[in-house]
Design an enzyme around this catalytic site. Structure first.
Site, PDB file in Angstrom:
ATOM      1  N   GLU A  49      43.145  43.028  50.268  1.00 57.55           N
ATOM      2  CA  GLU A  49      44.016  43.988  49.613  1.00 57.55           C
ATOM      3  C   GLU A  49      44.734  44.807  50.690  1.00 57.55           C
ATOM      4  OE1 GLU A  49      44.555  44.103  46.397  1.00 57.55           O
ATOM      5  OE2 GLU A  49      42.933  42.827  45.687  1.00 57.55           O
ATOM      6  N   ASP A  91      52.690  46.124  43.463  1.00 60.74           N
ATOM      7  CA  ASP A  91      52.112  44.901  44.010  1.00 60.74           C
ATOM      8  C   ASP A  91      53.000  43.703  43.697  1.00 60.74           C
ATOM      9  OD1 ASP A  91      51.590  44.128  41.376  1.00 60.74           O
ATOM     10  OD2 ASP A  91      49.414  44.241  41.566  1.00 60.74           O
TER      11      ASP A  91
END
Length: 167
Positions: free
Chosen positions: A33, A45
């Site tokens: 991440e 994202d």
């Protein structure tokens, strides 16, 4: 010099999944991440979800800002929120730390509902350990296309999942 106190969220994660799985899980998820370095301001994202730190989406809005310590607490809490449902739908993982860590990592990325309805979860429940690990590779797409970063992550999760399985 005494050790610093263990944050409450860390103690909760260890209580939920155990010391071995927690030791594997936290650094594993962080590396995938945001490249392992928390992003302290909110961003969208790959699929447009507002995110902060190392993949945390709960309570994130445009303009959200966090500290490094705040990110660590958010991430640990998010892992707990994903670990509880993973263990609820695949309790067979309780005594399998590497497989549990891999499963929580997958659920952290695809959501707990997606995980619990997945071939991975069904195969774990059937105690088809190798088949469950291989099924991680099915989750390498976003927006209908294979994403190289997701493909690398799924291979790494599969490798973690295969750890300590009898050959």
């Amino acid at each position: 010099m005494p050790s610093p106190p263990v944050p409450r969220t860390r103690r909760r994660l260890v209580a939920v999944i155990g010391v071995s799985a927690a030791a594997l899980l936290t650094p594993f998820v962080s590396q995938w991440e945001s490249g392992g370095k928390p992003r302290l301001t909110a961003y969208r994202d790959l699929v447009g979800v507002w995110t902060i730190c190392n993949g945390v989406t709960d309570g994130v809005r445009p303009g959200t800002v966090e500290t490094a310590a705040g990110c660590a607490a958010r991430e640990e809490a998010a892992l707990v929120r994903h670990a509880d449902p993973v263990l609820a739908c695949t309790p067979v993982l309780r005594d399998h730390p590497a497989q549990l860590a891999a499963a929580v990592s997958l659920a952290y990325n695809i959501g707990t509902n997606g995980y619990c309805a997945s071939t991975v979860a069904r195969r774990f429940t059937a105690r088809d350990w190798r088949g469950a690990c291989d099924a991680f590779l099915l989750w390498n797409r976003a927006g209908g296309r294979v994403v190289p970063g997701l493909d690398r992550r799924r291979h790494a999760e599969r490798d973690l999942c295969l750890k300590d399985l009898a050959r």
